[in-house]
Design a protein around this motif. Structure first.
Motif, PDB file in Angstrom:
ATOM      1  N   ASP A 144      -0.264  11.298  -1.241  1.00 38.45           N
ATOM      2  CA  ASP A 144      -1.222  10.888  -0.226  1.00 38.45           C
ATOM      3  C   ASP A 144      -0.977   9.433   0.145  1.00 38.45           C
ATOM      4  O   ASP A 144      -0.136   8.764  -0.445  1.00 38.45           O
ATOM      5  CB  ASP A 144      -2.671  11.140  -0.654  1.00 38.45           C
ATOM      6  N   ILE A 145      -1.707   8.971   1.127  1.00 38.49           N
ATOM      7  CA  ILE A 145      -1.595   7.586   1.572  1.00 38.49           C
ATOM      8  C   ILE A 145      -2.678   6.794   0.862  1.00 38.49           C
ATOM      9  O   ILE A 145      -3.848   7.183   0.868  1.00 38.49           O
ATOM     10  CB  ILE A 145      -1.716   7.496   3.106  1.00 38.49           C
ATOM     11  N   ARG A 146      -2.245   5.690   0.228  1.00 40.79           N
ATOM     12  CA  ARG A 146      -3.144   4.883  -0.592  1.00 40.79           C
ATOM     13  C   ARG A 146      -2.901   3.398  -0.328  1.00 40.79           C
ATOM     14  O   ARG A 146      -1.797   3.016   0.057  1.00 40.79           O
ATOM     15  CB  ARG A 146      -2.877   5.138  -2.076  1.00 40.79           C
ATOM     16  N   PRO A 147      -3.888   2.558  -0.635  1.00 46.01           N
ATOM     17  CA  PRO A 147      -3.653   1.119  -0.538  1.00 46.01           C
ATOM     18  C   PRO A 147      -2.858   0.624  -1.755  1.00 46.01           C
ATOM     19  O   PRO A 147      -3.047   1.120  -2.867  1.00 46.01           O
ATOM     20  CB  PRO A 147      -5.057   0.522  -0.524  1.00 46.01           C
ATOM     21  N   CYS A 148      -1.974  -0.328  -1.505  1.00 37.59           N
ATOM     22  CA  CYS A 148      -1.228  -0.945  -2.604  1.00 37.59           C
ATOM     23  C   CYS A 148      -1.884  -2.283  -2.957  1.00 37.59           C
ATOM     24  O   CYS A 148      -2.956  -2.608  -2.442  1.00 37.59           O
ATOM     25  CB  CYS A 148       0.245  -1.102  -2.249  1.00 37.59           C
ATOM     26  N   GLU A 149      -1.238  -3.060  -3.819  1.00 39.55           N
ATOM     27  CA  GLU A 149      -1.843  -4.282  -4.347  1.00 39.55           C
ATOM     28  C   GLU A 149      -2.220  -5.312  -3.273  1.00 39.55           C
ATOM     29  O   GLU A 149      -3.159  -6.064  -3.444  1.00 39.55           O
ATOM     30  CB  GLU A 149      -0.969  -4.929  -5.434  1.00 39.55           C
ATOM     31  N   ASP A 150      -1.509  -5.329  -2.156  1.00 40.13           N
ATOM     32  CA  ASP A 150      -1.848  -6.296  -1.105  1.00 40.13           C
ATOM     33  C   ASP A 150      -2.783  -5.708  -0.043  1.00 40.13           C
ATOM     34  O   ASP A 150      -3.096  -6.354   0.950  1.00 40.13           O
ATOM     35  CB  ASP A 150      -0.595  -6.871  -0.458  1.00 40.13           C
ATOM     36  N   GLY A 151      -3.236  -4.467  -0.273  1.00 44.19           N
ATOM     37  CA  GLY A 151      -4.162  -3.828   0.650  1.00 44.19           C
ATOM     38  C   GLY A 151      -3.504  -2.992   1.730  1.00 44.19           C
ATOM     39  O   GLY A 151      -4.174  -2.209   2.402  1.00 44.19           O
ATOM     40  N   ASP A 152      -2.194  -3.159   1.936  1.00 45.84           N
ATOM     41  CA  ASP A 152      -1.485  -2.337   2.910  1.00 45.84           C
ATOM     42  C   ASP A 152      -1.457  -0.885   2.434  1.00 45.84           C
ATOM     43  O   ASP A 152      -1.485  -0.612   1.230  1.00 45.84           O
ATOM     44  CB  ASP A 152      -0.050  -2.831   3.092  1.00 45.84           C
ATOM     45  N   LEU A 153      -1.369   0.028   3.369  1.00 43.36           N
ATOM     46  CA  LEU A 153      -1.294   1.434   3.029  1.00 43.36           C
ATOM     47  C   LEU A 153       0.153   1.840   2.779  1.00 43.36           C
ATOM     48  O   LEU A 153       1.063   1.391   3.472  1.00 43.36           O
ATOM     49  CB  LEU A 153      -1.900   2.290   4.128  1.00 43.36           C
ATOM     50  N   VAL A 154       0.354   2.710   1.778  1.00 42.35           N
ATOM     51  CA  VAL A 154       1.678   3.235   1.458  1.00 42.35           C
ATOM     52  C   VAL A 154       1.587   4.748   1.291  1.00 42.35           C
ATOM     53  O   VAL A 154       0.538   5.289   0.937  1.00 42.35           O
ATOM     54  CB  VAL A 154       2.267   2.593   0.170  1.00 42.35           C
ATOM     55  N   GLN A 155       2.698   5.423   1.564  1.00 39.77           N
ATOM     56  CA  GLN A 155       2.799   6.867   1.358  1.00 39.77           C
ATOM     57  C   GLN A 155       3.342   7.084  -0.046  1.00 39.77           C
ATOM     58  O   GLN A 155       4.526   6.877  -0.291  1.00 39.77           O
ATOM     59  CB  GLN A 155       3.740   7.498   2.385  1.00 39.77           C
ATOM     60  N   VAL A 156       2.492   7.445  -0.974  1.00 39.47           N
ATOM     61  CA  VAL A 156       2.944   7.693  -2.335  1.00 39.47           C
ATOM     62  C   VAL A 156       3.656   9.040  -2.357  1.00 39.47           C
ATOM     63  O   VAL A 156       3.167  10.034  -1.815  1.00 39.47           O
ATOM     64  CB  VAL A 156       1.765   7.676  -3.345  1.00 39.47           C
ATOM     65  N   MET A 157       4.850   9.032  -2.981  1.00 40.08           N
ATOM     66  CA  MET A 157       5.667  10.234  -3.071  1.00 40.08           C
ATOM     67  C   MET A 157       6.151  10.387  -4.513  1.00 40.08           C
ATOM     68  O   MET A 157       6.415   9.394  -5.194  1.00 40.08           O
ATOM     69  CB  MET A 157       6.869  10.144  -2.121  1.00 40.08           C
ATOM     70  N   ARG A 158       6.263  11.625  -4.952  1.00 39.85           N
ATOM     71  CA  ARG A 158       6.701  11.925  -6.326  1.00 39.85           C
ATOM     72  C   ARG A 158       7.886  12.870  -6.251  1.00 39.85           C
ATOM     73  O   ARG A 158       7.870  13.834  -5.481  1.00 39.85           O
ATOM     74  CB  ARG A 158       5.557  12.552  -7.097  1.00 39.85           C
TER      75      ARG A 158
END
Length: 160
Positions: A144-158
């Motif tokens: 899913d798309i989540r915020p990273c440490e700087d607040g930007d959104l990232v597409q987490v992939m496994r």
């Protein structure tokens, strides 16, 4: 046998690394070459990030790094296994674009990592469709798309 090999980055590679980051196809996805090269050089003497130059038949063309997904407190990976590895990468040499090398070298490196780590993750910018496509072809599935440490959104992939 894979046509891809991965050697540790050295200080002698930093000029090439900066040149790659100046390429138009990378613009906006990574920081400026000087800053990124400084960060890589700082991490070379530490045992936190495994930084590699990807080669195809002996020719340097890409950069890939991996690290414990929890080493930097990345909130996007908080629910993932403690032993998970995260990767970041870019294909630097534009002569290698559009030929399947992105997915090829990512899959080759992940195959090496999966021998030691059951879970490999990545987190491209959701707007970086080229990267997401390469990761998908290399066997990653979007979570899913989540915020990273700087607040930007990232597409987490496994990696499946």
């Amino acid at each position: 046998m894979s046509d891809y090999a991965f050697r540790p980055i050295t200080r002698a590679d930093l000029a090439m690394f900066k040149d790659w980051l100046a390429q138009p196809h990378i613009d906006g996805w990574w920081g400026d070459g000087g800053t990124e090269a400084r960060l890589v050089e700082e991490d070379m003497d530490k045992d936190v990030v495994d930084m590699r130059i990807a080669q195809h038949n002996g020719t340097d063309f890409a950069y890939i790094q991996d690290y414990n997904a929890h080493a930097f407190g990345a909130p996007q990976y908080a629910d993932q296994p403690k032993s998970a590895r995260a990767i970041d990468t870019f294909l630097g040499d534009p002569a290698f674009l559009g030929q399947g090398h992105g997915a090829g070298y990512i899959a080759a490196r992940v195959a090496e990592l999966r021998r030691h780590f059951p879970c490999v993750l990545t987190d491209p910018d959701p707007a970086n469709l080229r990267a997401i496509a390469a990761y998908t072809r290399a066997g990653f599935v979007p979570l899913d798309i989540r915020p990273c440490e700087d607040g930007d959104l990232v597409q987490v992939m496994r990696h499946a």
